[in-house]
Design a protein around this motif. Structure first.
Motif, mmCIF file in Angstrom:
data_model
loop_
_atom_site.group_PDB
_atom_site.id
_atom_site.type_symbol
_atom_site.label_atom_id
_atom_site.label_comp_id
_atom_site.label_asym_id
_atom_site.label_seq_id
_atom_site.Cartn_x
_atom_site.Cartn_y
_atom_site.Cartn_z
ATOM 1 N N PRO A 148 0.829 -1.212 0.000
ATOM 2 C CA PRO A 148 0.000 0.000 0.000
ATOM 3 C C PRO A 148 0.859 1.255 0.000
ATOM 4 C CG PRO A 148 0.117 -0.928 2.202
ATOM 5 C CD PRO A 148 0.813 -1.903 1.294
ATOM 6 N N LEU A 149 0.278 2.349 -0.450
ATOM 7 C CA LEU A 149 0.977 3.633 -0.416
ATOM 8 C C LEU A 149 1.177 4.053 1.039
ATOM 9 C CD1 LEU A 149 -0.959 5.546 -3.217
ATOM 10 C CD2 LEU A 149 1.339 4.575 -3.365
ATOM 11 N N PRO A 150 2.387 4.482 1.390
ATOM 12 C CA PRO A 150 2.620 4.901 2.775
ATOM 13 C C PRO A 150 1.661 5.992 3.243
ATOM 14 C CG PRO A 150 4.712 4.628 1.643
ATOM 15 C CD PRO A 150 3.643 4.489 0.602
ATOM 16 N N GLU A 151 1.303 6.929 2.353
ATOM 17 C CA GLU A 151 0.393 7.991 2.773
ATOM 18 C C GLU A 151 -1.004 7.465 3.081
ATOM 19 O OE1 GLU A 151 1.139 8.711 -1.732
ATOM 20 O OE2 GLU A 151 2.229 7.928 0.006
ATOM 21 N N ALA A 152 -1.415 6.386 2.404
ATOM 22 C CA ALA A 152 -2.712 5.773 2.710
ATOM 23 C C ALA A 152 -2.680 5.112 4.087
ATOM 24 C CB ALA A 152 -3.075 4.751 1.637
ATOM 25 N N VAL A 153 -1.583 4.416 4.377
ATOM 26 C CA VAL A 153 -1.437 3.770 5.684
ATOM 27 C C VAL A 153 -1.367 4.823 6.787
ATOM 28 C CG1 VAL A 153 0.019 2.274 7.082
ATOM 29 C CG2 VAL A 153 -0.306 1.770 4.663
ATOM 30 N N ASP A 154 -0.614 5.892 6.546
ATOM 31 C CA ASP A 154 -0.517 6.964 7.546
ATOM 32 C C ASP A 154 -1.895 7.547 7.849
ATOM 33 O OD1 ASP A 154 2.183 6.540 7.480
ATOM 34 O OD2 ASP A 154 2.684 8.383 6.394
ATOM 35 N N ALA A 155 -2.696 7.743 6.815
ATOM 36 C CA ALA A 155 -4.035 8.318 7.006
ATOM 37 C C ALA A 155 -4.928 7.371 7.796
ATOM 38 C CB ALA A 155 -4.661 8.634 5.649
ATOM 39 N N ALA A 156 -4.814 6.072 7.554
ATOM 40 C CA ALA A 156 -5.631 5.101 8.284
ATOM 41 C C ALA A 156 -5.213 5.014 9.747
ATOM 42 C CB ALA A 156 -5.524 3.735 7.623
ATOM 43 N N ARG A 157 -3.917 5.139 10.009
ATOM 44 C CA ARG A 157 -3.430 5.065 11.387
ATOM 45 C C ARG A 157 -3.791 6.319 12.187
ATOM 46 N NH1 ARG A 157 -2.294 2.376 14.856
ATOM 47 N NH2 ARG A 157 -0.283 3.150 15.532
ATOM 48 N N ASP A 158 -3.986 7.437 11.507
ATOM 49 C CA ASP A 158 -4.305 8.708 12.167
ATOM 50 C C ASP A 158 -5.815 8.930 12.073
ATOM 51 O OD1 ASP A 158 -4.778 11.438 12.759
ATOM 52 O OD2 ASP A 158 -2.741 11.969 12.177
ATOM 53 N N LYS A 159 -6.519 8.742 13.174
ATOM 54 C CA LYS A 159 -7.982 8.824 13.145
ATOM 55 C C LYS A 159 -8.480 10.219 12.787
ATOM 56 C CE LYS A 159 -8.613 5.011 16.421
ATOM 57 N NZ LYS A 159 -7.192 4.618 16.432
ATOM 58 N N ALA A 177 -19.364 12.058 24.465
ATOM 59 C CA ALA A 177 -18.301 11.967 23.465
ATOM 60 C C ALA A 177 -17.373 10.822 23.841
ATOM 61 C CB ALA A 177 -17.529 13.285 23.379
ATOM 62 N N VAL A 178 -16.424 10.549 22.932
ATOM 63 C CA VAL A 178 -15.456 9.476 23.148
ATOM 64 C C VAL A 178 -14.063 10.065 22.986
ATOM 65 C CG1 VAL A 178 -14.582 7.246 22.357
ATOM 66 C CG2 VAL A 178 -17.034 7.706 22.298
ATOM 67 N N LEU A 179 -13.205 9.816 23.971
ATOM 68 C CA LEU A 179 -11.811 10.244 23.916
ATOM 69 C C LEU A 179 -10.957 9.025 23.584
ATOM 70 C CD1 LEU A 179 -9.876 12.671 24.378
ATOM 71 C CD2 LEU A 179 -9.610 11.839 26.741
ATOM 72 N N LYS A 180 -10.107 9.135 22.563
ATOM 73 C CA LYS A 180 -9.293 7.998 22.133
ATOM 74 C C LYS A 180 -7.948 8.482 21.603
ATOM 75 C CE LYS A 180 -12.361 6.779 19.061
ATOM 76 N NZ LYS A 180 -13.043 6.077 17.926
ATOM 77 N N PRO A 181 -6.904 7.648 21.676
ATOM 78 C CA PRO A 181 -5.625 8.011 21.058
ATOM 79 C C PRO A 181 -5.798 8.153 19.553
ATOM 80 C CG PRO A 181 -5.375 6.123 22.507
ATOM 81 C CD PRO A 181 -6.838 6.337 22.337
ATOM 82 N N VAL A 182 -5.117 9.095 18.957
ATOM 83 C CA VAL A 182 -5.280 9.334 17.531
ATOM 84 C C VAL A 182 -4.728 8.178 16.710
ATOM 85 C CG1 VAL A 182 -3.108 10.548 17.074
ATOM 86 C CG2 VAL A 182 -5.163 11.188 15.817
ATOM 87 N N GLY A 237 -27.843 6.493 10.538
ATOM 88 C CA GLY A 237 -27.266 5.726 9.445
ATOM 89 C C GLY A 237 -25.886 5.187 9.783
ATOM 90 N N PRO A 238 -25.197 4.592 8.787
ATOM 91 C CA PRO A 238 -23.888 3.988 9.032
ATOM 92 C C PRO A 238 -22.823 5.048 9.302
ATOM 93 C CG PRO A 238 -24.414 3.916 6.692
ATOM 94 C CD PRO A 238 -25.642 4.420 7.383
ATOM 95 N N GLN A 239 -21.922 4.727 10.237
ATOM 96 C CA GLN A 239 -20.815 5.618 10.578
ATOM 97 C C GLN A 239 -19.554 4.778 10.751
ATOM 98 O OE1 GLN A 239 -20.664 9.011 11.107
ATOM 99 N NE2 GLN A 239 -22.828 9.466 10.752
ATOM 100 N N LEU A 240 -18.424 5.333 10.319
ATOM 101 C CA LEU A 240 -17.147 4.641 10.456
ATOM 102 C C LEU A 240 -16.549 4.878 11.837
ATOM 103 C CD1 LEU A 240 -14.736 3.125 8.900
ATOM 104 C CD2 LEU A 240 -13.745 5.413 8.750
ATOM 105 N N ILE A 241 -15.980 3.825 12.430
ATOM 106 C CA ILE A 241 -15.174 3.967 13.641
ATOM 107 C C ILE A 241 -13.709 4.073 13.253
ATOM 108 C CG2 ILE A 241 -14.489 2.909 15.820
ATOM 109 C CD1 ILE A 241 -17.236 1.573 15.913
ATOM 110 N N GLU A 242 -13.195 3.060 12.522
ATOM 111 C CA GLU A 242 -11.800 3.125 12.080
ATOM 112 C C GLU A 242 -11.538 2.088 10.998
ATOM 113 O OE1 GLU A 242 -9.433 2.412 15.512
ATOM 114 O OE2 GLU A 242 -9.823 0.274 15.574
ATOM 115 N N VAL A 243 -10.456 2.299 10.246
ATOM 116 C CA VAL A 243 -9.971 1.372 9.232
ATOM 117 C C VAL A 243 -8.614 0.851 9.681
ATOM 118 C CG1 VAL A 243 -9.171 1.096 6.850
ATOM 119 C CG2 VAL A 243 -11.197 2.482 7.332
ATOM 120 N N ASN A 244 -8.474 -0.457 9.818
ATOM 121 C CA ASN A 244 -7.200 -1.086 10.148
ATOM 122 C C ASN A 244 -6.638 -1.718 8.878
ATOM 123 O OD1 ASN A 244 -7.287 -0.908 13.247
ATOM 124 N ND2 ASN A 244 -9.248 -1.848 12.746
ATOM 125 N N ALA A 245 -5.445 -1.290 8.483
ATOM 126 C CA ALA A 245 -4.869 -1.733 7.207
ATOM 127 C C ALA A 245 -4.131 -3.056 7.353
ATOM 128 C CB ALA A 245 -3.942 -0.653 6.654
#
Length: 702
Positions: free
Chosen positions: A364-375, A412-417, A560-568
Motif C-alpha cells: 500500500p501507499l505509505p500515505e494511505a497507511v498513515d491516514a488510516a493510522r491517524d484517526k 463523546a469518546v476520547l481515544k488516542p489518535v 445511518g452507518p458511521q465509520l469507527i476506524e480502518v485497520n490496514a
C-alpha cells in the motif's frame, strides 16, 4: 414460457435507395425453441464495470424463507438474510415470472406439437416505404398494423419448419439452412433474432472443463523457483483473476516458494499465521526483537530466517537496519531477493509500507497507511469524500480540551489518535469528565509496553519497550455514536473490493469500550448490512488503498452507518477463524497473495458454511484469580470450536468499575444459525462467570 421484456424501441434502418426508415417497435420477447429466436433471452444486465456500485447486491435469501427485517428473537431466529460477501453477477440469482399485465396481453403461445413459445412484433411505420422493410415486416398492412392471422401463421410455419429441420440435421447446419430458406440476412437476423445462427457458446460445464485443462497446463509450465513476478508474467490475467476453487488453486500454486518478509510477529496467539504460511509453502523471513517469543520458530522449521533488530531504537534507525538486512538477503544462497513484505501487526503497517515502496515491492501507499493510522486524518479524508463523519477535534495537550468540548459536545469518546485494540478509549459525559479522563488515559497509556509489535500492559513476566510519549501524545475527541457495532473484513485487489463480510459486535463494556461478543453472519437487516459494507469499502478507497486486507469497524446508528476506524491489516483474535469457517476465506492466504502481487479473488460460497459466534469474556470484578475452574464449562462441549485462556491462576484481574477490564478467555462456538450461535455463546459465558473465583487483590479490591 416466461415473459421477460416489454418495452418500446426505436430503430432507424438505412437503405441504399430510400431515406431512413424509423420504426417504433413495441414488442414482447418470450422464451421459445424456434430457431429464428433460437436462444433464450436473458434478463437485462446491470453494468459489469469494475466499480462496486454497479453490481446489484443479490445476496441469497435462503430459498423461499421470508425475510423479516426486525430484531430476531429466540422463537423467530434469522436463518437467511445476509449481504453477499463477494461481488457476484446478478444473473444467477435473478428470478422472473410471467408478466400478466396488459402490456403483454398480445403475447402468443402457440399450441404446435412442440408446444413452443414464440414472440411477436407489432410495428408502426413512422416514415418511409414498406418496400425495403426487412422480411419479418412484410405482414404489415397499409396502416402500419400487423395482421394477427398472418403473424400467427408465419411464426407457426417457421417454428414447425425448424422442428423438422432440427430432427434431420445437426443444429448448426439446420439453423443455417433455415435462415437461408427464409431469406434472412445478417443484419435482420441480429436485429430480430439475435444471436441467430451464430455458434452456441460453450455450456458452463464445458467452459469450466476448458479452464481446468488450461490451469493444469499453466501450473505444469510454471518455473519451480525464481521471483513471483516471473510466474505472474507467464500466466494470462484472466486465469489469475478467475473465481472459484480452480482459480484459487492456481493462485495458491503460484504463491508456493515465495519469499516474504514479515515485519514483527505480534503476540504469541498469532502463531497460527506462521503455521499457515508454512503450509502454503511460503518461505518467511521474520524481523523481530532479539528476545521475542517468535525466535524459536526458526528451530521449529516454520520460518526460513530470523533477523533480530533492536526495537528500542527510534523508528528511523529501525527502518534503516531493517532495510539493510532485507537488501542483504540477495546474497543469502538459501534465500535471495524477497518477493514481498507483509505484517499482521497494527504498529508495523507504516514501516512495512515504506520498506516495500523503497524496494519496489507490492504494498500500500505509505500515505494511505498513515491516514488510516491517524484517526483525525481519516475523518478529514472521509468528510472531503462526502462520507458520513461525526464531529471531532484534535487534542494535543490540556489547552485543547475546552475547544474540543465546545465543538463536539457530549456524550463523546476520547481515544488516542493512533491507538490499537481499544486501549486508551473511554466515554466522557461532560467537560469535567473530559479533563479527568484525559489525565487518566495519559497515565494509562504511559504504562503500556510494546512487545513483539503488540500493545500490552506492562508486566514483569515478559519483555517490552515502553510506549510512553508515542501513542499517548495526541488524542481525538469525537461525538459518541449510538447503535449496533459491526466489523467488515474487506479484501481489495487491483483497486476494487473482492470480498467484504459483515459480522456483528456485542455492546462494548463502557466507558472503556471493551469488546464482548461477535457473531457471523450479521443479524442486522440485510439493507443495513449492505449500507455498512458500502461505507467500509468507500472508506478504504477514499483513504487511497488499492490492494490489501482490511479490518473495518463501523456502527449503524440512528442517523445511518458511521465509520469507527480502518485497520490496514487482517483483524486479530478470532477474525481469521470466523471468516475461514463462515465464508471459506483464508485472510492469511489473501494477505500473502497481495503481498507478492498476485491478484486476490476469494472463493466464497453463496451461503455461509457455518454460523460462528465468539466472545472475549471480561472479568466482572477485580481480584486475584484463585484457579482455572472457570474453564470447565468449555471443555469437551459440543459446538465449542475453541477456547484460549488469557489469564492463569494467581494473576490479578480488573473489573470494569476499577479500570479497563481483563479478558479471561476467548471462546468460539458454531451452531446452525447465527441466532442459535449467539444464544449458545451467551449461555456458556454465564456458566463461565458463575465459576470465576477471586481473592482480594493486593490493594484490597474485590
Amino acid at each position: 414460457s416466461v415473459c421477460l421484456i416489454s418495452g418500446a424501441v426505436r430503430h432507424r434502418v438505412a437503405t441504399s435507395h430510400h431515406k431512413h426508415l424509423q420504426f417504433a417497435m413495441r414488442f414482447c420477447i418470450c422464451c421459445f425453441d424456434g430457431p429464428l429466436a433460437t436462444y433464450r433471452r436473458s434478463i437485462s444486465r446491470t453494468s459489469n464495470s469494475r466499480g462496486h456500485r454497479s453490481l446489484v447486491d443479490v445476496s441469497p435469501r435462503n430459498g423461499a424463507v421470508e425475510i423479516v427485517d426486525e430484531v430476531p428473537t429466540h422463537q423467530r431466529p434469522r436463518v437467511g438474510s445476509w449481504a453477499s460477501p463477494v461481488p457476484y453477477s446478478p444473473l444467477p440469482w435473478a428470478t422472473w415470472s410471467r408478466d400478466n399485465s396488459d402490456e403483454c396481453e398480445d403475447a402468443i403461445a402457440l399450441d404446435a406439437d412442440g408446444g413452443a413459445s414464440t414472440c411477436e412484433f407489432g410495428f408502426s411505420v413512422l416514415e418511409g416505404s414498406l418496400a425495403h422493410a426487412p422480411a419479418p415486416l412484410a405482414s404489415l398492412n397499409s396502416r402500419g398494423e400487423c395482421k394477427t392471422a398472418d403473424r400467427r401463421r408465419r411464426l407457426r410455419e417457421l417454428d414447425l419448419a425448424a422442428n423438422l429441420c432440427m430432427q434431420r440435421r445437426p443444429r448448426a447446419q439446420a439453423e443455417r439452412l433455415l435462415s437461408q430458406a427464409a431469406g434472412i440476412d445478417f443484419h435482420s437476423e441480429q436485429l430480430l433474432g439475435s444471436p441467430g445462427s451464430l455458434p452456441q457458446p460453450p455450456s458452463l460445464e464445458e467452459r469450466e472443463r476448458a479452464q481446468r485443462q488450461l490451469i493444469t497446463k499453466v501450473i505444469e509450465e510454471l518455473p519451480s523457483d525464481g521471483p513471483a513476478s516471473n510466474k505472474i508474467a507467464k500466466v494470462p490475467h484472466r486465469l489469475l483473476t478467475l473465481r472459484g476453487k480452480h482459480g484459487q488453486e492456481l493462485r495458491r500454486k503460484m504463491l508456493r516458494g515465495a519469499i516474504v518478509v514479515f515485519f514483527t510477529a505480534g503476540y504469541e496467539g498469532k502463531r497460527f499465521i506462521f503455521e499457515r504460511a508454512h503450509a502454503l509453502g511460503v518461505r518467511v523471513v521474520l524481523i523481530e526483537s532479539p528476545d521475542s517469543w517468535s525466535r524459536r520458530l526458526i528451530d521449529e522449521g516454520l520460518i526460513a530466517k530470523f533477523i533480530p533488530i533492536d526495537m528500542s531504537q527510534n523508528s528511523e534507525n529501525v527502518y534503516v537496519d531493517a532495510l539493510r538486512a532485507i537488501e542483504e538477503l540477495r546474497n543469502d544462497p538459501n534465500l535471495g531477493t524477497p518477493d514481498g513484505i507483509a505484517t499482521f501487526v497494527e504498529l508495523s503497517v507504516q514501516i512495512a509500507s515504506r520498506i516495500a515502496e523503497t524496494l519496489g515491492l507490492p504494498g500500500p501507499l505509505p500515505e494511505a497507511v498513515d491516514a488510516a493510522r491517524d484517526k483525525h486524518r481519516t475523518r478529514a479524508i472521509l468528510a472531503a469524500a462526502g462520507l458520513p463523519t461525526p464531529p471531532n477535534h484534535l487534542i494535543t495537550g490540556p489547552r485543547d480540551l475546552a475547544a474540543a468540548a465546545r465543538k463536539v459536545g457530549f456524550p463523546a469518546v476520547l481515544k488516542p489518535v493512533s491507538g490499537a485494540a481499544s486501549l486508551g478509549v473511554k466515554k466522557v459525559d461532560c467537560e469535567e469528565d473530559l479533563v479527568a479522563t484525559y489525565e487518566e488515559l495519559n497515565n494509562e497509556l504511559g504504562s503500556l509496553v510494546v512487545s513483539s509489535g503488540a500493545l500490552v500492559k506492562n508486566s514483569s513476566q515478559g519483555p517490552g519497550t515502553p510506549a510512553a510519549g508515542v501513542i499517548g501524545a495526541t488524542f481525538l475527541l469525537e461525538r459518541y455514536l449510538d447503535g449496533h457495532e459491526v466489523d467488515i473484513d474487506v479484501v481489495m485487489s487491483e483497486g476494487e473490493w473482492q470480498y467484504a463480510a459483515v459480522s456483528d459486535n456485542g455492546p462494548t463494556l463502557e466507558p472503556y469500550f471493551n469488546e464482548t461478543w461477535a457473531v457471523s453472519p450479521s443479524l442486522l437487516p440485510r439493507q443495513q448490512q449492505v449500507a455498512l459494507k458500502e461505507l467500509a469499502i468507500g472508506s478504504v478507497k477514499a483513504l487511497g488503498f488499492l490492494d490489501g486486507v482490511f479490518h473495518v469497524e463501523c456502527k449503524y446508528t440512528s442517523i445511518g452507518p458511521q465509520l469507527i476506524e480502518v485497520n490496514a491489516r487482517m483483524g486479530g483474535g478470532p477474525v481469521y477463524e470466523t471468516n475461514r469457517r463462515t465464508w471459506n476465506v483464508d485472510l492469511v492466504e489473501e494477505t500473502l497473495l497481495v503481498a507478492v502481487g498476485i491478484p486476490s479473488r476469494p472463493d466464497a460460497p453463496r451461503e455461509p458454511n457455518e454460523c460462528i459466534a465468539n466472545s472475549d469474556i471480561n472479568a466482572l470484578k477485580s481480584g486475584r484469580l484463585l484457579d482455572d475452574s472457570f474453564l470447565e464449562p468449555l471443555r469437551c462441549r459440543e459446538g465449542v470450536v475453541s477456547f484460549s485462556p488469557h489469564v492463569s491462576a494467581g494473576e490479578e484481574v480488573v473489573g470494569p468499575t476499577d479500570g479497563l477490564p481483563t479478558w479471561l478467555v476467548e471462546v468460539v462456538v458454531s451452531r446452525p444459525t447465527p441466532r442459535e450461535s449467539l444464544d449458545y455463546l451467551l449461555s456458556l459465558e454465564a456458566e463461565v462467570q458463575a465459576r470465576v473465583r477471586l481473592a482480594p487483590s493486593a490493594a484490597g479490591t474485590l
